[in-house]
Design a protein around this motif. Structure first.
Motif, PDB file in Angstrom:
ATOM      1  N   LYS A  72      12.002 129.398  52.524  1.00 25.56           N
ATOM      2  CA  LYS A  72      13.170 129.924  53.209  1.00 25.56           C
ATOM      3  C   LYS A  72      13.215 129.396  54.643  1.00 25.56           C
ATOM      4  CE  LYS A  72      15.300 134.359  52.298  1.00 25.56           C
ATOM      5  NZ  LYS A  72      14.971 135.783  52.147  1.00 25.56           N
ATOM      6  N   HIS A  73      12.059 129.515  55.288  1.00 31.27           N
ATOM      7  CA  HIS A  73      11.940 129.080  56.672  1.00 31.27           C
ATOM      8  C   HIS A  73      12.316 127.603  56.794  1.00 31.27           C
ATOM      9  CE1 HIS A  73      10.525 128.948  60.729  1.00 31.27           C
ATOM     10  NE2 HIS A  73       9.692 127.973  60.451  1.00 31.27           N
ATOM     11  N   ARG A 114      16.049 127.051  56.350  1.00 29.37           N
ATOM     12  CA  ARG A 114      16.864 127.434  57.495  1.00 29.37           C
ATOM     13  C   ARG A 114      16.823 126.344  58.569  1.00 29.37           C
ATOM     14  NH1 ARG A 114      17.180 130.717  62.201  1.00 29.37           N
ATOM     15  NH2 ARG A 114      15.020 130.198  62.546  1.00 29.37           N
TER      16      ARG A 114
END
Lengths: 314, 325
Positions: free
Chosen positions: A31-32, A35
């Motif tokens: 996810k990081h 992003r």
């Protein structure tokens, strides 16, 4: 994919593939990573848009000048001086301004060259990176920043002091002041990039610093020097604010240094101030002529420097 | 001289001694001459400032500084010389121009320095060179033909509809001439300077730093944001100040689109009358009214002083940066 985007590696994808993408830690990481990749993409996109805006501005300027200037451009405009009532829409052209600008810019460039070549050579051969050299560079940069209207006002103050009237000579002198820092700093920048070995070799053979400057630096750096001169010439031919007070304006082609002279930027400026539409149209055409001259000088200097570059020691 | 030496080398097999002193003398003479010529730029700044002070002295003598700088009435015929509308006009146009120029310039220079292919760089540089080479008066013509109608037809109605209640964005006059048009033209004019200076500054950052950040897994933007930009922040500020000082002094292009009404602006759609335009517009009649010429040269002096401060500060910062590389 671009070769220098090494940061956009496939690390997260590879890691998640190995683990099956199941564990929370990996999920969090993924996810990081996603992003920040979105941020990366976003930033890159707006940067490209900004680049397009800047390039688009240039395109828009050229398109505007060409599309509005071309219809009124005629052979008459570049081959004749204004006839009586030119500024009320009667016949004639702006040859006086074209020739006047050529005189002004050539004279100013020549005068500036007399000063800037020795200064640039002195900075290279004698001063190098010394403190005095830094002061000279600082003062040149400061001079470069002084707007041409201030040089114009200065020239005007000087003319009153000397009891001179607006003339080609005064215009040339003020234009030389405007061009001096541009030319010198441009020369200094290229001359500084000269390989030190070349200078050392010449000095080791017993040349004096002056001989190095005269025989080695000038030859090796000729393309850069010529580019600098043409850069300053282009700037000089387009500058209106400095010649506004000092060179005056006239409908005739100047024959004497002591007479006022017309210039192309002021011809554009004055024609645009006219209440007659047809005169304003010719103002656009005059702006097109000026743009063409400046672009020719700019591309010419690039071409010349590339051509001369073949004869220097790499 | 070199030919003579060559023959001497040929005949004697070594540099002949008798010729050396004359060469040394030439060298010394050249050094002295060059040194004197090098004094010109240093002295020139002082001469320009002195000449303006001398010519502006009558007005500095008969009015106080506060009367001149903060007086808001300009009636040369009645002996009222308040520079405030012109100073504020200059500040407004410059601020709008710099605000419009900085974001795209920053993005473009970072893109060119950090992301772009060499091929793109070699295309971008000529574009910037051409933008820098276009004469001010041509920018003025472009402003008249494109920007003024654009402000009038597009930006003013938009602002009237959506932003009219924001104090600085109220639409005040219906022609399109004004601060916004001047600011847009200025922004394009100073863009090449700002971009090339920021690009130079960015290229002084050692590649090792970038590699270190990339090696621990940062994306390129993270590297730029956390490593590169903080390193060069003073340099970027200096580049912007340099652009601002160029914008402060720009005359002809701004004069052609800004409207030239001596009032104190309250909105970006207001007309303004910057100091350079004041000087340029009134040179014709300035000898006929007492103190008028002194007032105009005083305006040039104000401009010079502000620009000198801006210039010296930014140049000092930039010289420190660029010496690093």
């Amino acid at each position: 994919m671009k070769n220098n985007n090494y940061a956009q590696g496939g690390v997260p994808a590879a890691a998640s593939a190995e683990d099956g993408g199941r564990s929370n830690r990996i999920k969090f990481q993924k996810k990081h990573f996603e992003r920040r990749h979105i941020v990366e993409l976003f930033i890159k996109t707006i940067m490209r848009i900004a680049l397009l805006i800047v390039a688009g501005a240039l395109g828009l300027i050229l398109w505007t000048i060409i599309s509005r200037g071309l219809p009124s451009l005629s052979w008459e405009m570049v081959s004749q001086v204004p006839k009586g009532g030119y500024y009320m829409g009667k016949g004639g052209g702006i040859l006086n301004a074209i020739i006047g600008s050529a005189y002004l810019a050539t004279g100013g460039t020549f005068l500036a060259m007399l000063l800037s070549v020795p200064i640039a050579l002195y900075l290279k051969a004698y001063l190098g990176k010394s403190r005095w050299g830094e002061y000279v560079r600082l003062s040149l940069d400061v001079l470069w920043g002084i707007p041409s209207i201030v040089y114009g006002a200065f020239g005007f103050a000087l003319m009153i002091l000397l009891g001179m009237r607006a003339s080609l000579l005064a215009g040339i002198i003020v234009l030389a002041l405007v061009e001096l820092p541009i030319m010198t700093r441009a020369m200094d920048e290229v001359i500084r990039r000269m390989p030190a070995d070349l200078e050392h070799a010449a000095l080791a053979l017993g040349s004096t610093k002056f001989e190095v400057a005269l025989n080695v630096v000038t030859r090796q750096m000729l393309p850069g020097i010529i580019t600098a001169i043409l850069l300053a010439f282009g700037r000089g031919i387009g500058d209106a604010a400095s010649v506004l007070f000092t060179a005056g304006y006239t409908d005739r082609i100047t024959t004497s240094l002591m007479n006022p002279t017309a210039s192309l930027p002021l011809a554009v400026f004055f024609q645009l101030g006219s209440p007659y539409p047809e005169v304003r149209e010719r103002g656009y055409a005059a702006a097109l002529i000026l743009t063409i001259i400046v672009l020719l000088v700019s591309f010419g200097s690039r071409w010349l420097s590339a051509r001369l570059n073949r004869y220097t020691i790499k | 001289m070199s030919e003579i030496e060559l023959t001497q080398i040929k005949t004697e097999g070594r540099l002949s001694r008798p010729s050396t002193p004359s060469r040394a003398r030439t060298n010394r003479a050249a050094q002295r001459t060059f040194f004197i010529i090098t004094l010109v730029p240093v002295v020139l700044i002082i001469i320009v400032a002195t000449a303006l002070v001398v010519r502006a002295y009558p007005i500095l003598n008969s009015y106080s500084f506060s009367e001149l700088l903060f007086g808001d009435i300009w009636r040369p015929n009645d002996g009222q010389f308040g520079f405030l509308p012109f100073i504020l006009g200059t500040l407004w146009v410059t601020t709008v121009g710099v605000l419009l120029a900085v974001p795209p310039c920053l993005l473009v220079s970072v893109y060119l320095a950090e992301y772009a292919h060499n091929r793109l760089r070699t295309i971008a540089k000529p574009i910037l060179d051409v933008l820098a080479a276009i004469p001010p008066v041509v920018y003025g013509v472009w402003g008249l033909l494109s920007i003024v109608p654009f402000v009038d037809d597009v930006l003013a109605p938009l602002s009237e509809r959506w932003l009219g209640s924001i104090p600085f964005l109220a639409v005040t006059q219906p022609t399109g001439f004004g601060i916004l048009a001047g600011g847009i033209v200025l922004a394009v004019m100073i863009a090449p300077l700002i971009i090339s200076v920021i690009f130079e500054v960015l290229s002084t950052v050692p590649n090792d730093l970038r590699h270190a950040a990339l090696a621990v897994g940062a994306t390129q933007w993270q590297t730029i944001r956390t490593i590169v930009l903080p390193q060069v922040l003073p340099g970027i500020v200096a580049a912007i100040v340099l652009g601002a000082s160029r914008a402060l002094g720009e005359t002809i292009a701004v004069l052609m689109v800004v409207g030239n009404v001596p009032q104190i602006p309250t909105s970006v759609f207001d007309t303004a009358y910057p100091l350079p335009a004041l000087i340029a517009n009134n040179y014709g009649e300035m000898m006929s009214i007492p103190l008028y010429d002194a007032a105009l040269l005083g305006a040039a002096l104000v401009l010079l002083v502000v620009i000198l401060i801006f210039n010296i500060l930014s140049t000092l910062v930039l010289q420190r940066f660029l010496r690093r590389s």
